[in-house]
Structures are given as structure tokens and as C-alpha cells.
Design a protein around this motif. Structure first.
Motif, PDB file in Angstrom:
ATOM      1  N   HIS A  89     -16.580  -9.444  -0.504  1.00 20.81           N
ATOM      2  CA  HIS A  89     -17.130  -8.196  -1.038  1.00 20.81           C
ATOM      3  C   HIS A  89     -17.120  -8.178  -2.568  1.00 20.81           C
ATOM      4  N   THR A  94       0.820  -1.213   0.000  1.00 21.06           N
ATOM      5  CA  THR A  94       0.000   0.000   0.000  1.00 21.06           C
ATOM      6  C   THR A  94       0.849   1.256   0.000  1.00 21.06           C
ATOM      7  N   PRO A 130     -10.034 -13.049   3.500  1.00 20.14           N
ATOM      8  CA  PRO A 130      -9.335 -11.824   3.131  1.00 20.14           C
ATOM      9  C   PRO A 130      -8.142 -12.051   2.210  1.00 20.14           C
ATOM     10  N   LEU A 168      -5.739  -2.351  -1.245  1.00 21.76           N
ATOM     11  CA  LEU A 168      -6.323  -2.554   0.069  1.00 21.76           C
ATOM     12  C   LEU A 168      -5.575  -3.662   0.803  1.00 21.76           C
ATOM     13  N   LYS A 169      -5.623  -3.613   2.119  1.00 29.43           N
ATOM     14  CA  LYS A 169      -4.902  -4.576   2.945  1.00 29.43           C
ATOM     15  C   LYS A 169      -5.907  -5.384   3.768  1.00 29.43           C
ATOM     16  N   ASN A 170      -5.722  -6.723   3.810  1.00 30.49           N
ATOM     17  CA  ASN A 170      -6.601  -7.620   4.561  1.00 30.49           C
ATOM     18  C   ASN A 170      -8.072  -7.391   4.204  1.00 30.49           C
ATOM     19  N   GLU A 171      -8.323  -7.332   2.903  1.00 27.36           N
ATOM     20  CA  GLU A 171      -9.667  -7.030   2.403  1.00 27.36           C
ATOM     21  C   GLU A 171     -10.461  -8.312   2.160  1.00 27.36           C
TER      22      GLU A 171
END
Length: 298
Positions: A22, A6, A31, A15-18
Motif C-alpha cells: 500500500h 498499537t 506485511p 497499524l498491525k499486519n499492514e
């Protein structure tokens, strides 16, 4: 992680640990350590190069429609290409970036009066995913109309692969074997009548809507077609429609689909898949192979 991606890239989203739930069509999935949305070929190149230098595994997704991401998520870098979605027309050819929706591409072809892509009017995946797995429906396949694909090879070079180099088969392409990344595709189509093209697209979408459980999240057709059989028919005859684990259920509308009826997890999906495979094998001796791509950590 040895590097925070990032902080390496600031001109597009990472994005991190997404949670991948979603983004997946099943609304399931754990994630991603890092999730990037590049907008150009050069950005994809740079991401892959940095990941390789840091020994991070790289996973590439499109619309995540024919995909199950396990609940443990995906380690390393995950790239979603949907920001690369330009579609252009050049004579009788349609050029689409890998992240373009297959449905949108068929609509551009129709507006240009070009026929050949009608079969894909309801395929929910991306162009990259369509090339990767030789997506098809209603008697049509990507292989029938694809002239060439622009790819990022495992060696880090951008090349244009011809139709023959892509070595298409049933739900197969050389992209899978050579671990390349599809960046764009060129379709060779034929002049047609706009109204007739739209009529065929509408007809196929009517068939899809009337036969498939589009009212629920799903990963599309779960199993490959066994030689001489239809997976949905085998599952139906095994009495498995309505079989459920957690929130995942064999569709009562189309036995070839597993739908998310109540906050299913990827583990629920995998339980249903394994049960269907075991039951059909026990009753018929036929082993159903997943068409859906299953990835990620347990």
C-alpha cells in the motif's frame, strides 16, 4: 510478539499486519508486523526505545520509492516518516524534516529564490531517503548541497552530523554504516533567479518524463552505475528490454527501470533483477549492483 505496540501509543497511527504494498512505489511488498507513522522526533525516540526494550527489530522508511520489500514482509516495527514533513527557509538555508518529499523541498527552495536543488526536482523519494543514499540525478547529488543532518543514533541520542561526518560517497552515507535514523536535513543553497530556477526544474522534469517509464509503478533506477559504464546501456545491449517475470518487466522505454505492468510481486521483481545481473555478467563480465534497497523476509 511480546508487546502490542498499537496499545502503547495512542497519539499517532500504528497499524498491525499492514501490507507494505500500500505504500511502496512498486505496489509490492508483504506485511509489516507493526507500522507506525510518528509525527515528531520525540515519538520516533519513544518508538525505537520501546522496540529495543522488547527486542523488536526496527526498519525506517520514507517514501519507499527506491525500495523493494520482499513478499514475506518486515518483522518487528516499521516506521514511515512521511508525517514528519515540515520545510522551512532560513536565509540561504532550507531545513526539511526527514519525511518531507524531495520534490516539495525543491519547490520551496525555488519559491524562496534559492538555487542548488534543481537536480532533485523529479526525485520521488523523501529527504531522509535522499540523505541515507546520497540521492542524485542529472549531475547533482545530495552531498553537494547538504550542510548537516539531524539524526537519532543507534545509541538513542539525537545529534547533528556535519557534512563531513556523513561521509558521502556514490549512493552511500554514514547513515547506512552507523544504522542511524535521519530526522531532518539542512541544505546550504545560493541566491538565484526564481524564473531561471523554475526553468531548469521544468527542463529536468521534461527529460525525466520523456526518458523514464513514469506511467508504471517502479522502484526508480534499479542498478548502480558501474565504473566506466551505464547500467541501462548494458541492459539494453544485452537485449533484455521487455524481459518479464510475472508482472515485472524490464522497461521498454528505459532499460535501467523495472516496471510493474500487471500486478507484480516482489518475487517477480527479484527474479528479473537476478536474471538481468546474470545475463549482463555472462555477456560482459560486469556485475551490476542494485541501487534499489531490498529488505524484508522471503
Amino acid at each position: 510478539m511480546t508487546v502490542d505496540l498499537t496499545t502503547k501509543f495512542t497519539d499517532f497511527k500504528i497499524l498491525k499486519n499492514e501490507p507494505l504494498a500500500h505504500y511502496s512505489w512498486t505496489k509490492t511488498g508483504g506485511p509489516a508486523d507493526f507500522l507506525a507513522f510518528p509525527e515528531t522526533n520525540a515519538q520516533v525516540e519513544a518508538l525505537v526505545q520501546i522496540a529495543q526494550e522488547q527486542d523488536l527489530p526496527v526498519t525506517v522508511l520514507g517514501n519507499a520509492s527506491n525500495l523493494i520489500v520482499r513478499d514475506g514482509g518486515i518483522r518487528g516495527l516499521t516506521i514511515i516518516l512521511t508525517a514528519m514533513n515540515q520545510i522551512t527557509v532560513d536565509g540561504t538555508q532550507v531545513n526539511a524534516q526527514a519525511g518531507a518529499a524531495y520534490i516539495a523541498t525543491t519547490q520551496v527552495a525555488q519559491q524562496a529564490g534559492l538555487t542548488g536543488l534543481e537536480f532533485a526536482a523529479g526525485i520521488p523519494g523523501s529527504i531522509g531517503g535522499g540523505v541515507f543514499m546520497n540521492a542524485g540525478a542529472y549531475g547533482g547529488e545530495t552531498a553537494y548541497v547538504l550542510a548537516a543532518a539531524t539524526v537519532l543514533t543507534q545509541a538513542g541520542t539525537i545529534e547533528v552530523w556535519s557534512h563531513d561526518q556523513l561521509d558521502f560517497g556514490y549512493r552511500h552515507s554514514a547513515i547506512q554504516d552507523q544504522h542511524a535514523i535521519v530526522l531532518a536535513a539542512t541544505f546550504q543553497l545560493r541566491p538565484g533567479v526564481k524564473a531561471l530556477i523554475q526553468q531548469e526544474m521544468d527542463h529536468l522534469n521534461y527529460l525525466r518524463k520523456s526518458k523514464q517509464p513514469l506511467e508504471y509503478p517502479s522502484c526508480g533506477s534499479v542498478f548502480k552505475r558501474p565504473r566506466g559504464h551505464f547500467a541501462g546501456k548494458l541492459i539494453h545491449e544485452a537485449g533484455l528490454q521487455g524481459y518479464r517475470a510475472g508482472g515485472a518487466e524490464v522497461s521498454k522505454k528505459h532499460a535501467g527501470f523495472i516496471v510493474n505492468v500487471d500486478h507484480a510481486t516482489a518475487t517477480d521483481y527479484l527474479h528479473v533483477i537476478h536474471h538481468v545481473q546474470a545475463t549482463v555478467a555472462a555477456q560482459t563480465g560486469i556485475k551490476l549492483e542494485p541501487e534499489v534497497r531490498i529488505i524484508g523476509a522471503q
